[in-house]
Design a protein around this motif. Structure first.
Motif, short mmCIF file in Angstrom:
data_model
loop_
_atom_site.label_atom_id
_atom_site.label_comp_id
_atom_site.label_asym_id
_atom_site.label_seq_id
_atom_site.Cartn_x
_atom_site.Cartn_y
_atom_site.Cartn_z
N ASN A 530 0.80 -1.22 0.00
CA ASN A 530 0.00 0.00 0.00
C ASN A 530 0.84 1.28 0.00
O ASN A 530 0.29 2.37 0.06
N ARG A 531 2.16 1.14 -0.05
CA ARG A 531 3.05 2.30 -0.17
C ARG A 531 4.10 2.00 -1.22
O ARG A 531 4.48 0.85 -1.43
N ARG A 532 4.59 3.04 -1.87
CA ARG A 532 5.54 2.85 -2.97
C ARG A 532 6.47 4.06 -3.00
O ARG A 532 6.05 5.19 -2.74
N TRP A 533 7.72 3.82 -3.33
CA TRP A 533 8.67 4.93 -3.39
C TRP A 533 9.76 4.64 -4.43
O TRP A 533 10.02 3.49 -4.79
N MET A 534 10.37 5.73 -4.89
CA MET A 534 11.46 5.65 -5.86
C MET A 534 12.72 6.20 -5.22
O MET A 534 12.73 7.31 -4.69
N ARG A 535 13.78 5.40 -5.27
CA ARG A 535 15.08 5.83 -4.76
C ARG A 535 16.04 6.04 -5.93
O ARG A 535 16.21 5.13 -6.74
N VAL A 536 16.64 7.21 -6.00
CA VAL A 536 17.65 7.52 -7.01
C VAL A 536 18.97 7.73 -6.30
O VAL A 536 19.11 8.64 -5.49
N GLY A 537 19.93 6.84 -6.56
CA GLY A 537 21.19 6.91 -5.83
C GLY A 537 21.02 6.67 -4.35
O GLY A 537 21.78 7.20 -3.54
N GLY A 538 20.01 5.87 -3.96
CA GLY A 538 19.76 5.57 -2.57
C GLY A 538 18.85 6.56 -1.86
O GLY A 538 18.39 6.30 -0.75
N LYS A 539 18.55 7.71 -2.47
CA LYS A 539 17.72 8.73 -1.84
C LYS A 539 16.31 8.68 -2.42
O LYS A 539 16.12 8.60 -3.63
N ILE A 540 15.30 8.74 -1.54
CA ILE A 540 13.91 8.76 -2.00
C ILE A 540 13.62 10.09 -2.66
O ILE A 540 13.72 11.16 -2.04
N ASP A 541 13.28 10.06 -3.95
CA ASP A 541 12.95 11.27 -4.69
C ASP A 541 11.47 11.37 -5.03
O ASP A 541 11.03 12.39 -5.57
N ALA A 542 10.71 10.33 -4.79
CA ALA A 542 9.26 10.37 -5.01
C ALA A 542 8.65 9.20 -4.25
O ALA A 542 9.27 8.14 -4.13
N SER A 543 7.45 9.40 -3.72
CA SER A 543 6.76 8.32 -3.03
C SER A 543 5.27 8.60 -3.00
O SER A 543 4.83 9.75 -3.21
N THR A 544 4.49 7.56 -2.73
CA THR A 544 3.05 7.75 -2.60
C THR A 544 2.73 8.49 -1.31
O THR A 544 1.62 9.00 -1.15
N GLY A 545 3.67 8.60 -0.40
CA GLY A 545 3.44 9.30 0.86
C GLY A 545 3.51 10.81 0.73
O GLY A 545 3.06 11.52 1.63
#
Length: 697
Positions: A530-545
């Protein structure tokens, strides 16, 4: 400098001429520092001109290394054969200083021609790529060629005979100077004095080295044993011609493998330490310091190196140490988490502590890499010491150029970090075995050959048996102190015991992972889905939160602009901002994204029919946004900039006065500009500086 010796015995004469004068040591230390300062300044200025994509970086590296190779082989070899090498070295340093001073304004004058090429050749295509390669080669090769010529010319002055300790010590000093230049440029000079001030410091170092060499060298003692000039420098080759040809190919191959290792390690520690300029400097500093140390350690033993045995041992040991280091990778995120907890918000303490994570993996193979250059150069000697150094330097640099281009564009995206390191280990092992089997060399004893082969097999087996690369574990982003404390607190609140990073990775599921050209991109979800996120180079740059923030960033500026306006969006992320702007009624929209893997990952945040990239109004461009703003045509009624954090290398270019001036120049008279500025992980001074840059324009 040294009193001439009797030609009998030759060995004593050779030994006598191998001492390294103090003035030469100082000159090459200063020259190495100046070279790295120039490279840093030129790279930064070219990133303003062409953007910070790997394509632009690769062009700079190729032009710089290509100039070094040409200068070392064609120019340095000839200058080392006649006249006084010390005076010729001084003239080279004067030339580097003069051209180095002229390059920065020359690069700034290229803005117009590059823009014309960009528009006439259709943007970031193959034609524009070729054109900028040619343009930058014309500008950068001349000063780089003069830099490349300095080593063989100074070696000819200090090694008037068979190559020995002087070569290794000069190479070590030059590399130690490069370490100093890298650290001073990145941490002190460029932040405080800017590109022009840093260039002036580099120019002063060149001029000082030239003056010292010109006046301190003095007359060179000559005799039949060690006369000055080409005829005097002739030394019998240690290996027959066929063996030298094979060894030259092996040496070029060694340069290729070294760059595969370097770029793989840079990507590895970008995930572990973060992608800031300071973290990169820590990795580069350990890498260069190891090479300098290895060359210095090899110096006393060079006179005794008369067969490829020592070189083979170095190559085999590089393979073994690089492959064995793979076993340490899974422990690095936990190590970084522990360091972050102990050092807190003290960035200085954290940066010093990071060296403890870098050195155990990099130092041993880098020390061995540093010993390879003087060993191979001595074995390749044919004729004078200066020309031999130039040929060897050129061969190794050509392999380095090939490694730089192929690794970034092809090998890392397909093999990943761990695969790239194991490939380099295989290449180094193959180079070592080739050295043992060179034609014209007495075959090694069967036991030596079998032991060497067993060492390579054992090293590669050790690497292959290491735990598989875990994308979730390696992309946790434990290098962010605030984020790391939150991770630890969540882990402890759940009553966790053992390694927190492995437990945290185990409660997440990877949906997408790709080693992109510019960064590693991961899309993950929790076990409940129920949650999703994108990590670029280990850092979250976008998420459903944080969808509210992403959607408002598109809606608010779009509702302030006229409907149907031409729009530019800097950075794609999950695509939620673009979707919101399109829903608000914008017109033709250019989306600028640096990393293609981000585009693939964004599809996990939309149903296929709702993907903003399928909207007919959208044109996607995989390039640095600065390039289109600087060199594209037409104006925009709406520009939205949503880059990641400014402490990430290259991203800070999108928060500068220069960038905002480019934006203003491309906005329509009644256009709207929306800028995303993060409030987290910024000091008050940094935030004030960023906001001040925005408001000043």
């Amino acid at each position: 400098m040294h009193r001439a010796r009797s030609p009998k015995p030759p060995a004593r004469s050779s030994r006598a001429t191998s001492g390294l004068p103090l003035w030469a040591a100082f000159c090459f230390l200063a020259s190495g520092a100046a070279g790295l300062l120039y490279e840093g300044v030129w790279s930064k200025q070219i990133s303003y001109l062409l953007g910070s994509s790997l394509h632009s970086v690769a062009v700079v590296v190729a032009a710089f290394l290509g100039g070094l190779a040409l200068g070392a082989h064609l120019l340095g070899g000839r200058l080392a054969r006649s006249g006084d090498p010390a005076r010729r070295y001084a003239l080279l340093e004067f030339g580097v200083g003069a051209l180095g001073l002229a390059i920065l304004p020359a690069l700034r004058l290229l803005d117009g021609p590059v823009g014309q090429l960009y528009r006439s050749l259709g943007g970031e295509g193959a034609a524009f790529g070729v054109a900028r390669v040619v343009l930058l080669f014309v500008v950068l090769v001349p000063p780089a060629a003069l830099m490349g010529a300095t080593l063989p010319v100074l070696v000819a002055r200090c090694e008037r005979g068979s190559l020995g300790a002087g070569l290794a010590r000069l190479y070590a000093l030059n590399t130690f100077g490069a370490v100093a230049g890298s650290l001073l440029g990145g941490f002190l000079l460029m932040p405080r004095f800017g590109l022009l001030g840093t260039t002036l410091v580099a120019c002063a170092l060149n001029l000082l080295a030239g003056v010292v060499a010109w006046f301190a060298a003095g007359p060179v003692a000559t005799s039949r044993a060690s006369p000055l000039g080409a005829s005097a420098e002739a030394a019998p080759p240690l290996l027959p011609r066929p063996a030298r040809r094979w060894l030259g190919a092996v040496f070029a191959f060694s340069g290729f493998a070294a760059l595969v290792l370097q770029l793989s390690w840079v990507r590895l520690y970008g995930l572990i330490l973060g992608s800031s300029v300071y973290s990169f400097s820590a990795v580069l500093g350990v890498y260069l310091a190891g090479i300098a140390l290895g060359s210095a350690i090899a110096a006393p033993f060079l006179r005794h190196a008369r067969s490829p045995g020592a070189l083979a041992v170095c190559q085999l040991a590089i393979a073994a140490s690089a492959a064995a280091g793979v076993h340490a990778y899974p422990g690095l995120p936990g190590g970084m988490l522990s360091l972050g907890e102990r050092t807190g918000v003290s960035w200085g303490g954290l940066l010093v502590a990071q060296l403890g994570l870098v050195a155990p993996v990099l130092l041993v193979p880098c020390v061995l890499l540093g010993a390879v250059f003087p060993l191979a150069t001595r074995l390749l000697q044919e004729g004078g010491s200066g020309p031999a150094t130039g040929r060897a330097y050129a061969l190794n640099t050509l392999g380095t150029i090939a490694g730089s281009l192929l690794t970034g564009y092809y090998l890392l995206p397909r093999l990943g970090v761990q695969g790239g390191v194991l490939l380099a280990a295989c290449l180094s092992g193959a180079a070592g075995l080739t050295c043992l089997a060179l034609p014209g060399i007495a075959r090694p004893r069967r036991a030596v050959a079998l032991a060497s082969g067993a060492l390579v097999i054992a090293a590669l087996a050790a690497g292959a048996s290491a735990p598989r690369w875990d994308p979730m574990l390696m992309s946790l982003g434990t290098y962010r102190p605030f984020h790391a404390r939150n991770l630890l607190q969540s882990f402890r609140n759940a009553g966790g015991v053992g390694d927190p990073t492995r437990r945290l990775a185990a409660v997440q599921r990877v949906l997408f992972y790709e080693e992109g050209i510019n960064a590693s991109v991961l899309v993950a979800t929790n076990l409940e889905g129920n949650r999703r996120w994108m990590r670029v180079g280990g850092k979250i740059d976008a998420s459903t939160g944080d969808m509210l923030t992403q959607v408002l960033l598109g809606l608010v500026p779009a509702t302030m602009a006229e409907r149907g306006v031409r729009t530019l969006i800097v950075g794609h992320g999950s695509g939620a901002t673009a979707a919101a702007a399109l829903a608000a009624g914008v017109g033709p929209t250019d989306i600028e994204e640096l990393e293609r893997a981000v585009i693939e990952g964004s599809r996990y945040f939309h149903e296929p029919a709702e993907d903003p990239l399928r909207d007919p109004r959208v044109a996607l461009h995989i390039e640095d946004a600065r390039t289109r703003l600087m060199h594209g045509s037409g104006r925009y009624g709406l520009i939205i900039s949503q880059p990641t954090n400014p402490w990430i290398a290259g991203v800070n270019n999108l928060f500068t006065v220069d960038f905002y001036r480019r934006v203003r120049a491309r906005l329509a008279p009644d256009g709207v500009f929306g800028q995303w500025i993060q409030l987290y992980e910024l000091s008050p001074d940094t935030f004030q500086s960023m906001l001040g840059a925005f408001l000043s324009v």
